[in-house]
Design an enzyme around this catalytic site. Structure first.
Site, mmCIF file in Angstrom:
data_model
loop_
_atom_site.group_PDB
_atom_site.id
_atom_site.type_symbol
_atom_site.label_atom_id
_atom_site.label_comp_id
_atom_site.label_asym_id
_atom_site.label_seq_id
_atom_site.Cartn_x
_atom_site.Cartn_y
_atom_site.Cartn_z
ATOM 1 N N GLU A 40 0.876 -1.135 -0.105
ATOM 2 C CA GLU A 40 0.021 -0.035 0.149
ATOM 3 C C GLU A 40 0.852 1.168 -0.047
ATOM 4 O OE1 GLU A 40 -2.658 0.407 3.155
ATOM 5 O OE2 GLU A 40 -3.639 -1.347 3.014
ATOM 6 N N ASP A 46 -6.038 8.763 10.726
ATOM 7 C CA ASP A 46 -4.596 8.346 11.085
ATOM 8 C C ASP A 46 -4.125 8.855 12.625
ATOM 9 O OD1 ASP A 46 -3.619 6.582 8.716
ATOM 10 O OD2 ASP A 46 -3.994 8.520 7.598
#
Lengths: 258, 396
Positions: free
Chosen positions: A46, A57
């Site tokens: 990724e 995040d």
């Protein structure tokens, strides 16, 4: 170039998926680490396109995104990095980013450029299927997979929806929270995964909070793959490659001994 | 046409661009909001608290000395600055606080820029016995220190946010991360008309009390509607609150005033509608200040409550449809508006509505006295004394 199906159709094989923020700590580090990760047994990579406001995040990926942006990383540069990687490694590549950089680039143009750079799929954590029709249309024309996420808060109806719309695999978020290393995974994880399993034949990969071989092994007993991100970025910052290699080969061994 | 539609869109703007973790919570919130809105008990309780606790209705005050000084149209002030906690933010905080209690959420997270929403959230949490955590950018912690002390006195925990430009945008990011983590027991008390559906409509509804009152007061005091309604726009909650009840009165001109900071061409401003382009931030599609790569740009305004790179989706819709127009006033001009109101009326406005005041004076000058210009005086300026004094010293 291999496809997601090549990874998930290998009987008994559990996928190891690694996340890197493109340009952290440098573009060269991304390129060299990505090649090494594939060599050490990662099945899918990724590539994170940094965004200024990464609200799904935790601290590690926030910091990595901030540093990458400070160095001038753009979606175009990320496409170039992907294209370079594609010449050197065969594993499926996924872009992970937030919706605004993609929207700003232009959905069609972004999907075309991604496929041209050898990208197999997109993960956009702030794009639920309800908002995904436009991107799906653009991606579908190019043969690009949109991978949707499910979380422990997703009810039956949402599991149905995501199972119907996700392509390639489904990204199961192990916990209720943001990305980042955790000591322990939730005890309900097995229940969550089996709930989704009942609804779909798509491969299920679990991410968020996973950083140790023990955690990876627990996940591999119930899912088709594990996704590791923040811990890799931490090691790229703090240590030279031996520690990273030890982590990744340790994870690989843990998955292979399942 | 129903606005927003079922998916939470005002025309092309709005929606629900959030992590999967929050989708179920947003649906529950929407459901609870719809149920509460039609529950006479909830409506009556909110009405009672608005009246006996917050101090509604607020006066519509004719600023005669200011109007005389300007030599133009008559300027009327909707005195939201007189509310408990000193700004319009309490209208929304009371509504959402009651809703959170009704949903059984024991913990509230909120973001704040100027501190006015943080104070309102902390106040309502104290009133309703809820735990309160307020996220505030570190730059704002410094420039709005008195509001930080107030929040703490009210029992809230104030968490500084050190990322990004260390202002409202970053405080929202961190509040959302907290919500994502603690969604089971936590309600996110978003303070502006931004964010994913149903926030923009919910905040607008709770703030519409401003416009509903203004409309009634205009009719009873002046037997007519105003010619202009002017309000400052950061995220845009006070503006949408006063605009919305007038949306079908096509003779009433609606003007939103954004922060031009150090100038619209300086790159240091917060004028999303004037200088932004459409994108997705904090859960909604709307006008945004962003660079060519879709990264959110740093913003600036002397008024912390306007210092935000986005704007509520309904304002984007009003801009596109032409129902409202949006202009911008810079730091210096806002200070001029601030001082003018202090000196002519004995009212110290917050720096946010000082932007609207300045613009109101500009257009009032061009209009005859019979014209009526309403300014939403959304908050009082006690919190801004340090900023104003610093600006004065810098200017001397």
């Amino acid at each position: 170039m291999s496809q997601f199906s090549d990874v998930f159709n290998r009987t008994g094989h559990k996928a190891l998926i690694a996340y890197l923020t493109v340009g952290y700590p440098s573009l060269n580090a991304t390129l060299e680490t990505a090649v090494a990760l594939a060599e050490w047994g990662c099945d899918i990579l990724e590539l994170g396109i940094p965004f200024s406001d990464p609200l799904a995040d935790g601290a590690t990926i926030q910091e990595a995104s901030f540093q990458a942006l400070k160095q001038g990383v753009t979606p175009t540069i990320c496409l170039e990095v992907a294209a370079k990687l594609r010449q050197r490694i065969d594993v499926p590549l996924v872009f992970m980013t937030y919706y605004n950089p993609v929207f700003s680039f232009g959905l069609e143009k972004f999907c075309q450029s991604s496929v041209a750079a050898g990208i197999n799929g997109l993960i956009v954590p702030d794009l639920p299927p309800e908002e995904g029709a436009d991107l799906e249309r653009a991606a579908w024309q190019e043969g690009l997979d949109i991978i949707y996420l499910l979380t422990p808060t997703s009810g039956e109806e949402r599991i149905h929806l995501v199972a119907e719309r996700s392509r390639g695999f489904i990204y199961l978020v192990s916990l209720t929270g943001v990305t980042g290393v955790r000591e322990t995974l939730p005890f309900e994880l097995e229940n969550f995964v089996s709930l989704v399993r009942r609804e779909t034949a798509l491969p299920l990969c679990v991410g968020f909070g996973i950083s140790t071989p023990e955690q990876a092994q627990r996940v591999a007993h119930i899912a088709d793959g594990v996704i590791v991100g923040s811990r890799i970025l931490q090691l790229m910052k703090e240590h030279p490659t031996p520690e990273l290699k030890a982590l990744v080969t340790g994870l690989r061994d843990a998955l292979d001994s399942c | 046409m129903k606005l927003p539609n079922e998916q939470g869109y005002f025309g092309d703007f709005g929606g629900k661009f959030v992590p999967e973790t929050l989708m179920t919570a947003l649906k529950e919130l929407e459901q609870a909001y719809i149920e509460a809105s039609s529950d006479p008990g909830f409506v009556a309780r909110l009405e009672e608290l608005r009246h006996t606790y917050a101090g509604r209705p607020t006066p519509l005050y004719e600023a005669q000395r200011l109007s005389e000084k300007i030599c133009g149209a008559t300027i009327l002030l909707k005195r939201e600055d007189l509310l408990h906690t000193g700004a319009h933010k309490i209208n929304n905080a009371l509504g959402q606080g009651l809703l959170a209690s009704r949903m059984g959420k024991q913990r509230i997270v909120a973001e704040t820029g100027a501190g006015q929403h943080g104070v309102a959230a902390a106040t309502v949490c104290a009133l309703l016995g809820l735990e309160c955590v307020v996220y505030m950018g570190e730059e704002d912690l410094v420039r709005q220190a008195s509001n930080v002390s107030r929040m703490k006195l009210l029992g809230a925990e104030v968490r500084g946010v050190a990322s990004g430009s260390r202002t409202l945008e970053d405080a929202i990011n961190e509040a959302v991360r907290d919500w994502v983590t603690n969604v089971q027991n936590t309600h996110y008390l978003l303070g502006s008309a931004v964010g994913p559906h149903p926030y923009p409509i919910m905040v607008r509804t709770f703030q519409s009390v401003i416009g509903i009152e203004t409309r009634e007061q205009m009719l009873s005091q002046y037997h007519r509607l105003p010619d202009y309604i002017i309000a400052c726009v950061g995220g845009g909650s006070n503006a949408i609150g006063i605009f919305h009840p007038f949306r079908d009165d096509s003779d009433v001109k609606l003007v939103g005033v954004e922060a031009a900071g150090r100038g619209l061409n300086s790159g240091l401003h917060s004028a999303s509608l004037n200088r932004g382009r459409v994108g997705v931030l904090h859960g909604a599609k709307s006008y945004l200040l962003q660079n060519e790569h879709g990264q959110i740009r740093p913003t600036h305004s002397i008024a912390p409550g306007l210092d935000y790179p986005g704007v509520g989706p309904e304002h984007s819709y009003y801009k596109e449809s032409g129902r409202a127009t949006y202009t911008a006033v810079n730091d210096e001009q806002a200070l001029e508006g601030f001082h003018l109101l202090c000196e002519t009326e004995g009212i110290i406005p917050a720096l946010e509505p000082a932007h609207a005041l300045y613009y109101a004076c500009q257009i009032a000058r061009e209009l005859p006295q019979e014209n009526l210009v309403v300014v939403n005086l959304s908050g009082r300026g006690d919190k801004d004394l340090d900023i104003v004094l610093q600006a004065q010293e810098a200017g001397e």
